[in-house]
Scaffold this motif. Structure first.
Motif, PDB file in Angstrom:
ATOM      1  N   ASN A 130      20.212 -15.172  54.463  1.00 46.43           N
ATOM      2  CA  ASN A 130      20.500 -16.297  55.338  1.00 46.43           C
ATOM      3  C   ASN A 130      20.502 -17.618  54.562  1.00 46.43           C
ATOM      4  N   ARG A 133      23.627 -17.786  52.651  1.00 43.97           N
ATOM      5  CA  ARG A 133      24.729 -18.147  53.563  1.00 43.97           C
ATOM      6  C   ARG A 133      24.744 -19.664  53.747  1.00 43.97           C
ATOM      7  N   LYS A 134      23.623 -20.234  53.971  1.00 42.46           N
ATOM      8  CA  LYS A 134      23.557 -21.668  54.183  1.00 42.46           C
ATOM      9  C   LYS A 134      23.974 -22.438  52.942  1.00 42.46           C
ATOM     10  N   VAL A 136      25.991 -21.457  50.588  1.00 42.75           N
ATOM     11  CA  VAL A 136      27.451 -21.370  50.424  1.00 42.75           C
ATOM     12  C   VAL A 136      28.130 -22.282  51.410  1.00 42.75           C
ATOM     13  N   GLN A 137      27.671 -22.262  52.646  1.00 43.69           N
ATOM     14  CA  GLN A 137      28.285 -23.150  53.657  1.00 43.69           C
ATOM     15  C   GLN A 137      28.178 -24.606  53.220  1.00 43.69           C
ATOM     16  N   GLN A 140      30.587 -25.346  50.431  1.00 41.94           N
ATOM     17  CA  GLN A 140      31.963 -25.329  50.934  1.00 41.94           C
ATOM     18  C   GLN A 140      32.271 -26.599  51.708  1.00 41.94           C
ATOM     19  N   LEU A 166      24.858 -12.150  47.809  1.00 41.65           N
ATOM     20  CA  LEU A 166      23.584 -12.338  48.489  1.00 41.65           C
ATOM     21  C   LEU A 166      23.790 -12.511  49.983  1.00 41.65           C
ATOM     22  N   ARG A 168      25.990 -11.420  51.686  1.00 43.64           N
ATOM     23  CA  ARG A 168      26.443 -10.207  52.335  1.00 43.64           C
ATOM     24  C   ARG A 168      25.366  -9.140  52.350  1.00 43.64           C
TER      25      ARG A 168
ATOM     26  N   THR B 917      23.121 -15.953  61.167  1.00 44.66           N
ATOM     27  CA  THR B 917      22.145 -16.124  60.086  1.00 44.66           C
ATOM     28  C   THR B 917      20.864 -15.347  60.375  1.00 44.66           C
ATOM     29  N   LYS B 921      19.386 -12.122  58.431  1.00 45.53           N
ATOM     30  CA  LYS B 921      18.095 -12.152  57.775  1.00 45.53           C
ATOM     31  C   LYS B 921      17.213 -11.010  58.263  1.00 45.53           C
ATOM     32  N   ARG B 935      24.548  -4.247  54.530  1.00 45.67           N
ATOM     33  CA  ARG B 935      25.792  -4.937  54.191  1.00 45.67           C
ATOM     34  C   ARG B 935      26.159  -5.830  55.379  1.00 45.67           C
ATOM     35  N   LEU B 936      26.293  -7.096  55.084  1.00 42.52           N
ATOM     36  CA  LEU B 936      26.616  -8.054  56.162  1.00 42.52           C
ATOM     37  C   LEU B 936      28.039  -8.552  55.976  1.00 42.52           C
ATOM     38  N   ASP B 937      28.774  -8.566  57.037  1.00 44.15           N
ATOM     39  CA  ASP B 937      30.145  -9.053  56.976  1.00 44.15           C
ATOM     40  C   ASP B 937      30.341 -10.052  58.107  1.00 44.15           C
ATOM     41  N   LEU B 940      31.746 -17.053  57.118  1.00 43.02           N
ATOM     42  CA  LEU B 940      30.907 -18.214  56.831  1.00 43.02           C
ATOM     43  C   LEU B 940      31.162 -19.366  57.797  1.00 43.02           C
ATOM     44  N   GLN B 941      32.436 -19.525  58.162  1.00 43.17           N
ATOM     45  CA  GLN B 941      32.767 -20.602  59.100  1.00 43.17           C
ATOM     46  C   GLN B 941      32.957 -19.980  60.458  1.00 43.17           C
TER      47      GLN B 941
END
Lengths: 222, 1075
Positions: A130, A133-134, A136-137, A140, A166, A168, B917, B921, B935-937, B940-941
């Protein structure tokens, strides 16, 4: 090997005493001092110069994140590890932007806590999906805007790759295997990502601060 | 514009000369004399007004004038026919265009049906009948000749005589030549007239006759041809052979009326008051227009002698159409102003008298005495070298100043009075009393007494007494047979201002301070108490033959004393002036009064009626203004004031001269003027016009409504911004004195006095019904109460009508009501939503409370229990460690649950991104402990979809359930979680590569025996239930040996829509959202 010098910042005295009890007798750790408030820490930590600081996020007055933000430039070699009750991704991300190197849950068992501190001191940079993810966001979104900062502060392709995996859900080991690298290399990449994150966020804050100062006089820098 | 014609004035010769000289004077006088013996200069006797092109007349040649029934005059000129109202000439192009293509109209006739016949030369005839015009031409049978005269017979047929002799008749719109010319002589033109009885008379050659039973019968033959006829009021005809004028009745004799001095009579006409007018064709001072009045023909001085037509109207005017001098309006004056100042410097006549021989004396306010000399031979005694020499001289008519050389010894004079027994009494300022007798002045009376004060009043009584009033207060003298008797008036009286003697030879005396006394013999009786309670200054007295005494007050009006009864006429009774200086009855039916504001007359009948209470006010007629005279202010202060003349006229001394009133010339009662609304304009464009057909021009495309005889209500279009009415009064006497007032009933109830302006304006007239009323007041101040009325309706625009208003009010009310209703509904809906939110919030709180109660409560209880020492078994370190471990695990799990609860309810985590998110997690942590790959897919946006706490809670637990199942039963190595966006929301898919679900694990199937499978089955049911609760769908697909796939489809709202909670939820352990 020298002992890892530690400092603890937490407003909860009981927590401080527990941690101190755990860390003081531990092998390779030396607890230098503990502070009950951010203000105290700000005053005294630059003198203490510990190697690792355990910082509680949630404190009255100035928050732990703010403390890290102010102290990191003064103690660039110190690793700040945030202590938190809950794994709130937002706060953790903000702490990382402020300069923290990682976080730990307060209820972590003792052994895991010590191991984690040793890892962070050794250069390890834990990151969960998580957080990745943050991050990368965040980068971006920065890329979308015309950059005011030099390109060297953007993520390199490798770093982006690691972060993407990560996010993913890959473990460090899996990433290392899929990229043909070692886990310490991954750690290094992550550490670099953290640094860049910190730099970016600092420059962002400065820019924002400057803009705010230009617009109107009194404004609190975030 | 009056033609002023003055007779040449010759100076009397006063130089001393011998008899021979006197003879020469005689000859000289004769040579210069004129043959006309006029009493007064003629120009003042007639009122003449000319209408020329400069005054607005369309042409200077007026060929015919005819009276219209509605008061207008038709005026025919060479250029066309016009309608004349006394001020403006309104063309009648319809008629002109149709009937008069440029030809002159020599003859015009108005028949009894008020149609106008225009006979033109060269065989054309037009008949104008209101709006229609009928034209007769040669094709209808008329000859191509010059018409001479036209007449209408008793049956309504029109007879026309032509120049070469033929007669034609138009009967029932058919032209017939008249065959029955038997009995008529010659090929000369006939002159036709119709008399009052409707009989046609003709004069042809020397013969005069009537048309009887279709045949012409000659009744009379005269030597002279070219005879002229005119209808006489009393029956019969007036007849003229050019010089003499006779009256002739059928079956009667020829009676000579008079003769014209020179020239030929071309036209004769008798007007309404009965005067005979004659137009004589002769250039020079002997031709023109003559009026027969008082026994002979008087010449009326007009500017032109070529008279073409004569016509009269109802107001006593004669209208003369001339060739080149325009249209003339002639009327003998009823009131003339004789101004001696032209001859002698006589300032403001204050006294006047005329003796039995016609000798006239006038006294001015400057004391000058003047005598009127008729044209006559006069013998005078003139001193030639000291020798008194009789001289005969011819006096021109004129005023002559009396001075000492002429034999006047009196110096400044004050008053003159004519003695009925002959002679004239003259009063002076300082020389007493004189008498004019036999051509000489004699001084009389006791000079000492009479010369001491100026003589202000003289009154010769019927019995031969002369009553004298002086400037001394309270004295009255009587001169009888040379003896002067002084009478003492009641004490404290002023000077004598007026004296009158009634039929019983009682003398009435009035003084300047208002006392009225009666003298009987030598006793003076004060009778002021019979009149007013408080004396008011008296200016004049008049004793009427019926025994009334009229008293003129200086400021109280007119008093009437008869047989002891007194009545006072003031301004409230309609009197024109409260200051009456002169009163004289005209011995007919009128009382003439003169005051400070002019001369007026009152009918005696009105005075009696008002005194008896039958009338509220008198009607009076102002005199003189119609004849162009200014307001005449009467002179007063000496007595006598007004006197009778020998011919029945009244003499009234005025400050501007001497007013001579001919009562017989004044109309009985001039009719009040009839108002005519001529044109109506709406928004600047004419909408209606009087006789619109007449004045309608072919170039005008719009036909106007005819106001003549309009009885309907006019409808004027919507949107009247400007409304104007033009009106006029067909009146020919004193047009400039006519005043108007109007009222628009329905808009403004007040009467607006516009003076002499002839337009009424209104602007922005709102829709409704109106009545426009007009009243006019003529020269004499008489208002025509009937006036003219024009009723019209202003149509409303559709948005001004009542029904539109009502509808719009209803609509407005409806709109307002709808808005209110909608607002109320909205409020209710919002309230409902609020309540819903409240309820959802409460539900959520209830759920959280339940969760806390259930999960946390149980865990905490466990911790509490485990931390206690206890049990029967002895405490061992292993047991303690085991307990501690359980406590730790419980605490750990508690923290996790708390974290989930906090995450689920925190509003800042309301987004899909937060779900992704958090789920990621959790999955990573969970799967790490189970050893399965994660595996997470998830993109992002993600769009900012709003997920409520409830949704996130159920969804998360469903995913947790799925992961649990996968961990327990699937024996998979990898779990893949995919988040995809769908049309209405999103979908989460959890796949594993395990063994798949047992075939019996479907809802609805009987519970399997394996407890693990049972729970698994129950778990799937739970998942479905959770998804259904949040409005989503749960699909489970399983392929044995390959894996299981669970798909959650969730509908979601866009960000910004109100979620089911308002504001952040504050839980006791959150601190400002941090941690």
């Amino acid at each position: 090997m020298d002992d890892i010098t530690l400092a603890i910042v937490d407003d909860d005295a009981a927590m401080r005493s527990i941690l101190t009890d755990w860390l003081q007798p531990a092998e390779g750790f030396r607890c230098l001092s503990d502070f009950g408030s951010v203000e105290e820490a700000l005053l005294r930590l630059p003198e203490v110069k510990p190697a690792v600081v355990l910082m509680d996020i949630n404190m009255p007055g100035l928050s732990g994140i703010e403390c890290v933000r102010q102290l990191k430039p003064l103690l660039p070699a110190t690793q700040f590890v945030m202590l938190t009750v809950y794994e709130d991704a937002d706060h953790i991300f903000q702490a990382l932007m402020a300069g923290a190197s990682g976080y730990l849950l307060k209820q972590t068992p003792r052994e895991e806590l010590l191991t984690a501190i040793r890892e962070v001191h050794a250069g390890g940079s834990p990151m969960t999906s998580n957080i990745a993810r943050k991050v990368v966001q965040y980068f971006q979104q920065l890329q979308a805007r015309p950059s005011q900062t030099p390109a060297a502060e953007d993520l390199s392709p490798r770093e982006r790759e690691v972060l993407g995996l990560l996010a993913r859900g890959y473990m460090y080991k899996e990433i290392a295997d899929s990229l043909g690298l070692s886990v310490p290399t991954i750690n290094t990449y992550i550490r670099r990502v953290y640094d860049k994150l910190q730099v970016k966020s600092r420059s962002q804050a400065v820019a924002r601060y400057v803009v705010q100062r230009k617009d109107s006089a009194p404004s609190r820098p975030r | 514009m009056r033609a002023v014609c003055q007779g040449p004035r010759g100076a009397g010769c006063r130089w001393p000369a011998a008899w021979g000289l006197s003879l020469w004077l005689l000859a000289w006088g004769v040579g210069r004399a004129g043959p006309v013996t006029a009493a007064f200069p003629e120009e003042k006797t007639f009122f003449v007004r000319a209408w020329r092109v400069e005054d607005g007349t369309p042409a200077n040649t007026v060929v015919g004038v005819a009276r219209r029934p509605d008061g207008y005059l038709w005026v025919a000129t060479r250029t066309g026919l016009f309608r004349f109202d006394g001020e403006n000439f309104q063309p009648c192009p319809q008629v002109s265009a149709a009937a008069l293509p440029g030809l002159m109209v020599p003859v015009m006739l108005r028949d009894r049906r008020n149609r106008l016949w225009l006979a033109k030369d060269r065989g054309a005839m037009a008949c104008v009948d209101g709006a229609a015009t009928r034209v007769f031409t040669i094709r209808d049978g008329l000859p191509d000749l010059q018409p001479v005269s036209m007449a209408e017979d008793g049956e309504g047929a029109i007879w026309i005589s032509y120049a070469a002799g033929p007669l034609y008749q138009i009967k029932d719109a058919r032209v017939q030549p008249c065959e029955a010319t038997a009995g008529m002589s010659g090929q000369e033109a006939s002159w036709l007239i119709a008399d009052r009885q409707g009989q046609i008379w003709f004069a042809r050659g020397g013969g005069v006759g009537v048309l009887r039973a279709g045949r012409f019968a000659t009744l009379l033959t005269l030597e002279q041809p070219a005879l002229r006829l005119a209808a006489a009021r009393g029956g019969g005809v007036w007849l003229s052979d050019g010089q003499k004028v006779w009256k002739f009745k059928e079956g009667g004799k020829l009676e000579l009326l008079g003769r014209i001095p020179a020239g030929q009579v071309k036209l004769l006409r008798e007007d309404q008051p009965g005067r005979l007018w004659a137009a004589v064709a002769l250039e020079g001072p002997l031709g023109g227009l003559f009026c027969h009045e008082g026994g002979d023909f008087k010449r009326v001085p007009i500017s032109c002698t070529a008279v073409v037509s004569l016509s009269d109207d109802r107001e006593g005017n004669l209208w003369v159409g001339t060739l080149g001098a325009g249209l003339l309006q002639v009327r003998p004056r009823a009131v003339e102003l004789v101004n001696p100042e032209a001859d002698v410097p006589l300032v403001a006549v204050q006294s006047f008298c005329e003796d039995n021989n016609g000798m006239r004396f006038a006294v001015g306010q400057n004391g000058l005495l003047a005598r009127w000399q008729n044209s006559a031979w006069e013998t005078m005694t003139v001193f030639l070298q000291g020798v008194p020499t009789p001289v005969v001289r011819w006096q021109r008519p004129g005023w002559e100043r009396m001075t000492a050389p002429l034999g006047w010894p009196g110096g400044p004079a004050t008053c003159v009075a004519a003695d009925p027994r002959g002679g004239v009494w003259l009063g002076t300022t300082e020389r007493g009393l004189f008498q004019w007798r036999d051509g000489k002045f004699f001084s009389l009376g006791d000079t000492n007494v009479l010369a001491r004060h100026a003589i202000h009043a003289l009154f010769p009584g019927a019995t031969g007494d002369l009553w004298i009033g002086q400037e001394q207060a309270g004295t009255l003298h009587r001169l009888r047979d040379g003896h002067l008797l002084t009478l003492k008036l009641p004490s404290n009286t002023g000077q004598v201002s007026a004296l009158a003697e009634d039929a019983s030879n009682t003398l009435w005396v009035a003084t300047t301070d208002g006392r009225l006394a009666r003298v009987n013999g030598e006793t003076v009786e004060d009778v002021t108490s019979q009149t007013l309670s408080a004396p008011a200054p008296i200016r004049c007295l008049h004793a009427a033959p019926d025994g009334s005494l009229w008293i003129g007050y200086a400021a109280r009006g007119l008093g009437w004393l008869k047989h002891g009864r007194f009545f006072l006429f003031g301004l409230e009774q309609g009197l024109w002036d409260a200051g009456i200086s002169q009163i004289l009855s005209d011995r007919r039916a009128w009382l003439w009064c003169a005051g400070d504001r002019g001369v007026f007359r009152i009918p005696l009948a009105d005075l009696e009626a008002v005194a008896a209470g039958q009338l509220p006010a008198i009607r009076m007629v102002l005199c003189g203004r119609g004849e162009g005279l200014p307001n005449l202010q009467a002179g007063c202060g000496v007595w006598p004031g007004p006197v009778y003349g020998h011919a029945g006229e009244l003499w009234m001394p005025m400050l501007a001269g001497l007013a001579v009133i001919h009562p017989e010339r004044s109309l009985e009662y001039p009719p009040p003027p009839a108002v005519v609304i001529e044109r109506l304009l709406v928004n600047g464009r004419p909408v209606a016009a009087y006789d619109s057909q007449e004045s309608w021009d072919r170039s005008n495309a719009v036909a106007l409504v005819d106001l003549h005889g309009l009885t309907n209500r006019l409808a004027l279009g919507p949107g009247v911004r400007q409304w104007a009415a033009e009106f006029t009064v067909p009146s020919f006497t004193g047009q400039e004195n006519i005043r108007f007032r109007y009222q628009l009933e329905g808009l403004d109830e007040t009467w607006v006095d516009v003076g002499s302006r002839r337009v009424a304006y209104f602007s922005m007239v709102p829709p409704g019904q109106y009545q426009f009323r007009m009243m006019a007041c003529n020269n004499e101040g008489v208002w025509n109460d009937v006036g003219a009325v024009l009723a019209f309706t202003v149509l409303p625009y559709y948005w001004q009508t009542w029904w539109f208003r009502v509808l719009s009010w209803i609509a407005g009310g409806g709109v307002a009501g709808t808005m209110v209703w909608m607002e109320t509904r909205r409020r209710l809906r919002r309230k409902l939503e609020r309540v819903e939110r409240q309820r959802a919030l409460e539900r959520e709180r209830a759920r959280i409370a339940r969760d806390i109660h259930d999960d946390l409560g149980a865990s905490l209880t466990r911790i509490g229990m485990l931390s206690q020492p206890g049990g029967a078994a002895p405490e061992t370190p292993e047991r303690t460690a085991a307990n501690l471990n359980v406590i730790y695990q419980t605490a750990h799990g508690l923290t996790q649950t708390l974290d989930e609860i906090v995450w689920a309810v925190s509003p800042q985590h309301d987004t899909l991104d937060s779900l992704a998110t958090y789920l990621g997690k959790f999955a990573q942590d969970f799967l790490r402990h189970t050893g399965m790959r994660c595996r997470l897919d998830m993109p992002l946006q993600l769009p900012p979809l709003t997920l409520t706490a409830e949704k996130r809670h159920h969804l998360f637990l469903a995913c947790k359930e799925a992961l649990n199942n996968a961990a327990k039963y699937s024996q998979a190595t990898e779990v893949r979680i995919t988040l995809t966006l769908t049309a209405g929301g999103f979908a989460i898919q959890l796949e594993d590569n395990g063994v798949g679900l047992p075939p019996a694990a479907t809802p609805g199937a009987p519970a399997p025996d394996d407890p693990a499978q049972r729970t698994g089955g129950r778990g799937l049911t739970n998942m479905r239930r959770r998804l259904e609760e949040i409005g989503g769908r749960c699909e489970i697909r399983s392929t044995p040996g390959v894996g299981t796939s669970i798909l959650f489809t969730v509908p979601a709202l866009q960000a910004g829509t109100p979620a089911h909670h308002a504001g952040p939820v504050r839980l006791p352990w959150t601190r400002d959202g941090n941690g």
